[in-house]
Design a protein around this motif. Structure first.
Motif, PDB file in Angstrom:
ATOM      1  N   VAL A  86       0.862  -1.183   0.000  1.00  0.00           N
ATOM      2  CA  VAL A  86       0.000   0.000   0.000  1.00  0.00           C
ATOM      3  C   VAL A  86       0.901   1.236   0.000  1.00  0.00           C
ATOM      4  O   VAL A  86       2.021   1.200   0.503  1.00  0.00           O
ATOM      5  N   TRP A  87       0.386   2.339  -0.580  1.00  0.00           N
ATOM      6  CA  TRP A  87       1.106   3.616  -0.614  1.00  0.00           C
ATOM      7  C   TRP A  87       0.098   4.732  -0.831  1.00  0.00           C
ATOM      8  O   TRP A  87      -1.073   4.471  -1.130  1.00  0.00           O
ATOM      9  N   GLU A  88       0.539   5.971  -0.676  1.00  0.00           N
ATOM     10  CA  GLU A  88      -0.323   7.127  -0.896  1.00  0.00           C
ATOM     11  C   GLU A  88       0.212   7.962  -2.045  1.00  0.00           C
ATOM     12  O   GLU A  88       1.367   8.331  -2.068  1.00  0.00           O
ATOM     13  N   ARG A  89      -0.647   8.233  -2.994  1.00  0.00           N
ATOM     14  CA  ARG A  89      -0.331   9.144  -4.096  1.00  0.00           C
ATOM     15  C   ARG A  89      -1.560   9.294  -4.954  1.00  0.00           C
ATOM     16  O   ARG A  89      -2.092   8.302  -5.426  1.00  0.00           O
ATOM     17  N   PRO A  90      -2.090  10.466  -5.183  1.00  0.00           N
ATOM     18  CA  PRO A  90      -1.705  11.735  -4.588  1.00  0.00           C
ATOM     19  C   PRO A  90      -1.868  11.707  -3.063  1.00  0.00           C
ATOM     20  O   PRO A  90      -2.378  10.747  -2.511  1.00  0.00           O
ATOM     21  N   GLU A  91      -1.437  12.767  -2.453  1.00  0.00           N
ATOM     22  CA  GLU A  91      -1.431  12.812  -0.994  1.00  0.00           C
ATOM     23  C   GLU A  91      -2.818  12.495  -0.431  1.00  0.00           C
ATOM     24  O   GLU A  91      -3.835  12.948  -0.952  1.00  0.00           O
ATOM     25  N   HIS A  92      -2.835  11.669   0.594  1.00  0.00           N
ATOM     26  CA  HIS A  92      -4.050  11.237   1.297  1.00  0.00           C
ATOM     27  C   HIS A  92      -4.947  10.339   0.448  1.00  0.00           C
ATOM     28  O   HIS A  92      -6.105  10.116   0.798  1.00  0.00           O
ATOM     29  N   GLY A  97      -1.571  -2.468  -4.460  1.00  0.00           N
ATOM     30  CA  GLY A  97      -1.269  -3.263  -5.644  1.00  0.00           C
ATOM     31  C   GLY A  97      -0.018  -4.083  -5.416  1.00  0.00           C
ATOM     32  O   GLY A  97       0.535  -4.108  -4.314  1.00  0.00           O
ATOM     33  N   SER A  98       0.427  -4.729  -6.469  1.00  0.00           N
ATOM     34  CA  SER A  98       1.648  -5.532  -6.406  1.00  0.00           C
ATOM     35  C   SER A  98       2.811  -4.691  -6.911  1.00  0.00           C
ATOM     36  O   SER A  98       2.697  -3.999  -7.922  1.00  0.00           O
ATOM     37  N   ILE A  99       3.910  -4.770  -6.187  1.00  0.00           N
ATOM     38  CA  ILE A  99       5.096  -4.015  -6.570  1.00  0.00           C
ATOM     39  C   ILE A  99       6.300  -4.948  -6.621  1.00  0.00           C
ATOM     40  O   ILE A  99       6.284  -6.021  -6.030  1.00  0.00           O
ATOM     41  N   HIS A 100       7.326  -4.528  -7.337  1.00  0.00           N
ATOM     42  CA  HIS A 100       8.575  -5.297  -7.392  1.00  0.00           C
ATOM     43  C   HIS A 100       9.404  -4.971  -6.163  1.00  0.00           C
ATOM     44  O   HIS A 100       9.591  -3.806  -5.810  1.00  0.00           O
ATOM     45  N   VAL A 101       9.888  -6.021  -5.526  1.00  0.00           N
ATOM     46  CA  VAL A 101      10.705  -5.865  -4.323  1.00  0.00           C
ATOM     47  C   VAL A 101      11.867  -6.846  -4.398  1.00  0.00           C
ATOM     48  O   VAL A 101      11.819  -7.806  -5.165  1.00  0.00           O
TER      49      VAL A 101
END
Length: 195
Positions: A86-92, A97-101
């Motif tokens: 999880v992440w925030e963008r735009p703010e708030h 989704g799935s991300i590469h790590v």
């Protein structure tokens, strides 16, 4: 030597001219390579600037462990796994989704990712190293193609001039050889002197 004795006014060997032609081709190839590399660098810089204006780094938090490491997609890249985050963008505005790590990333880890203006994961803008590699590769390819093409043309012209020179030598030899050998010219019959 026979050419000079026959007074045909033959030209000196053409090696310096061929060398000069090959040096000229090499110079043109280097110039073409430099122009191609410069053009690719400028185009890549403009593209990267445009892309960078619409790419943003955000911190995502994994909500599960990394799974399924994939093979590297290009030379020099490290295998990556995929993890839910999880992440925030735009703010708030919370996104997921799935991300590469990196492989073996655990749940709850903070990972920096690139997203586009809408907040969706996106590829990062190009690096200077990538742009330099692309520019240099393009420049070398352009120089190589120009050099090979130019050298082939020089060799083709050389062959044609050699053919013309040998044909002229044959014609001159037909004039000189009967005088040298004492036999009649070709085409003159035995009865030609009976007049």
């Amino acid at each position: 030597m026979l050419h000079q004795e026959s007074g045909s006014g033959t030209t000196p060997p053409r090696r310096p001219a061929r060398r000069a032609a090959l040096v000229f081709v090499l110079l043109i190839a280097v110039i073409c390579g430099a122009v191609a590399a410069g053009s690719l660098w400028s185009a890549g810089s403009a593209t990267d600037r445009e892309l960078a204006a619409h790419r943003h780094q955000v911190t995502a938090t994994t909500t599960g462990p990394a799974k399924d490491p994939s093979a590297a997609t290009r030379y020099g890249t490290k295998p990556q796994a995929v993890a839910p985050a999880v992440w925030e963008r735009p703010e708030h505005v919370r996104r997921s989704g799935s991300i590469h790590v990196p492989p073996r990333t655990s749940e709850g880890r903070a990972v920096t990712i690139w997203v586009d203006d809408a907040g969706s994961p996106a590829r990062p803008p190009g690096s200077v190293a990538d742009r330099a590699l692309t520019s240099m590769s393009g420049g070398v390819a352009a120089a190589g193609v120009t050099g090979v093409t130019g050298a082939a043309l020089v060799l083709l012209v050389r062959r044609r001039t050699e053919g013309h020179r040998l044909a002229a030598w044959e014609r001159e030899w037909e004039q000189v050889e009967p005088v040298w050998s004492g036999r009649p010219h070709r085409g003159s019959g035995a009865g030609d002197d009976d007049d």
